[in-house]
Enzyme design. Sequence first.
Site, mmCIF file in Angstrom:
data_model
loop_
_atom_site.group_PDB
_atom_site.id
_atom_site.type_symbol
_atom_site.label_atom_id
_atom_site.label_comp_id
_atom_site.label_asym_id
_atom_site.label_seq_id
_atom_site.Cartn_x
_atom_site.Cartn_y
_atom_site.Cartn_z
ATOM 1 N N HIS A 269 58.519 43.394 -12.746
ATOM 2 C CA HIS A 269 59.466 44.637 -12.215
ATOM 3 C C HIS A 269 60.882 44.257 -12.857
ATOM 4 O O HIS A 269 61.787 44.414 -12.493
ATOM 5 C CB HIS A 269 59.891 44.523 -10.744
ATOM 6 C CG HIS A 269 58.619 45.242 -10.211
ATOM 7 N ND1 HIS A 269 57.673 46.091 -10.586
ATOM 8 C CD2 HIS A 269 58.087 44.960 -8.701
ATOM 9 C CE1 HIS A 269 56.708 46.424 -9.524
ATOM 10 N NE2 HIS A 269 56.856 45.836 -8.600
ATOM 11 N N LEU B 114 51.913 47.178 -17.163
ATOM 12 C CA LEU B 114 52.994 48.060 -17.036
ATOM 13 C C LEU B 114 52.917 48.376 -15.185
ATOM 14 O O LEU B 114 51.769 48.435 -15.021
ATOM 15 C CB LEU B 114 53.173 49.267 -17.620
ATOM 16 C CG LEU B 114 53.309 49.003 -19.271
ATOM 17 C CD1 LEU B 114 53.397 50.368 -20.137
ATOM 18 C CD2 LEU B 114 54.817 48.503 -19.415
ATOM 19 N N ASP B 115 53.994 48.860 -14.776
ATOM 20 C CA ASP B 115 53.739 48.802 -13.149
ATOM 21 C C ASP B 115 53.320 50.288 -13.037
ATOM 22 O O ASP B 115 53.246 51.071 -14.000
ATOM 23 C CB ASP B 115 55.423 49.214 -12.516
ATOM 24 C CG ASP B 115 56.197 47.645 -12.593
ATOM 25 O OD1 ASP B 115 55.516 46.795 -12.886
ATOM 26 O OD2 ASP B 115 57.418 47.495 -12.587
ATOM 27 N N LEU B 116 52.579 50.416 -11.937
ATOM 28 C CA LEU B 116 51.856 51.651 -11.613
ATOM 29 C C LEU B 116 52.530 52.823 -11.989
ATOM 30 O O LEU B 116 52.159 53.918 -12.387
ATOM 31 C CB LEU B 116 51.727 51.689 -10.138
ATOM 32 C CG LEU B 116 50.734 52.992 -9.340
ATOM 33 C CD1 LEU B 116 49.432 52.856 -9.991
ATOM 34 C CD2 LEU B 116 50.678 52.754 -7.993
#
Length: 241
Positions: A189, A103-105
């Site tokens: 993303h 999962l993205d930051l």
Amino acid sequence: MQIRLDKYLADMGIGTRSQVKQYIKKKQVQVNGAYPKGAEQKVDTEQDLVTYQGRQMVYAAYEYYMFYKPKGCVSAATDSRHKTVLDYFQNQRRKDLFPVGRLDLDTEGMLLITNDGEFAHNLLAPGKHVPKTYYARISGRVTEEDVVCFAKGLDIGEKKLTLPGELKILSGEEAFSEIELTIMEGKFHQVKRMFEAVGKQVVYLKRISMGGVKLDSSLKPGEYRTVTEEELRVLKGCKRK
């Protein structure tokens, strides 16, 4: 399964194999009520009783955790700049744990942590089409036209359109909308790029389910628990929605 005693204890998170050897020398470890001859002694993971400081150690070849990933940590085992998801597992961490996907930051929500490579591959392989559902807040009004576009697949700058996504509008105004989106892929993303493709921006993103298993509502960001037997059955048998 027969394995070395030092590997047995290291896998269970007691310490490194070097540390385990010291525990054995200090007579802090017993096998079937007796002190072992050395770290190289073989033990049967299903039949032998192994204790460390009087506490029984039950060997588990594979472990599975549901983790509520908070914002600000990276989905990696190590990172030189940011806190990692595995930093939250220090109290019972075995060295072979890793996150299933990423999962993205700035994205939060459900992330599975395991040491089972085949399990992870089956959930992440593109051909498996494992559903992942996200809740998001969107800058701009999401419309029924967007719902149709997501269902057809979107051009996010790659060779092929995305696979069809199931977009549900939870609420919508001119300035902001709330949605749920289920997709069958995990491109870089992807959710953000899909909304950019229809001229909108994701301002908050949270994964709420994966493979038919929902994020435990009792977990807070940074908390985790063991995946239940029923959840594991669903995850191991999940098919395209």
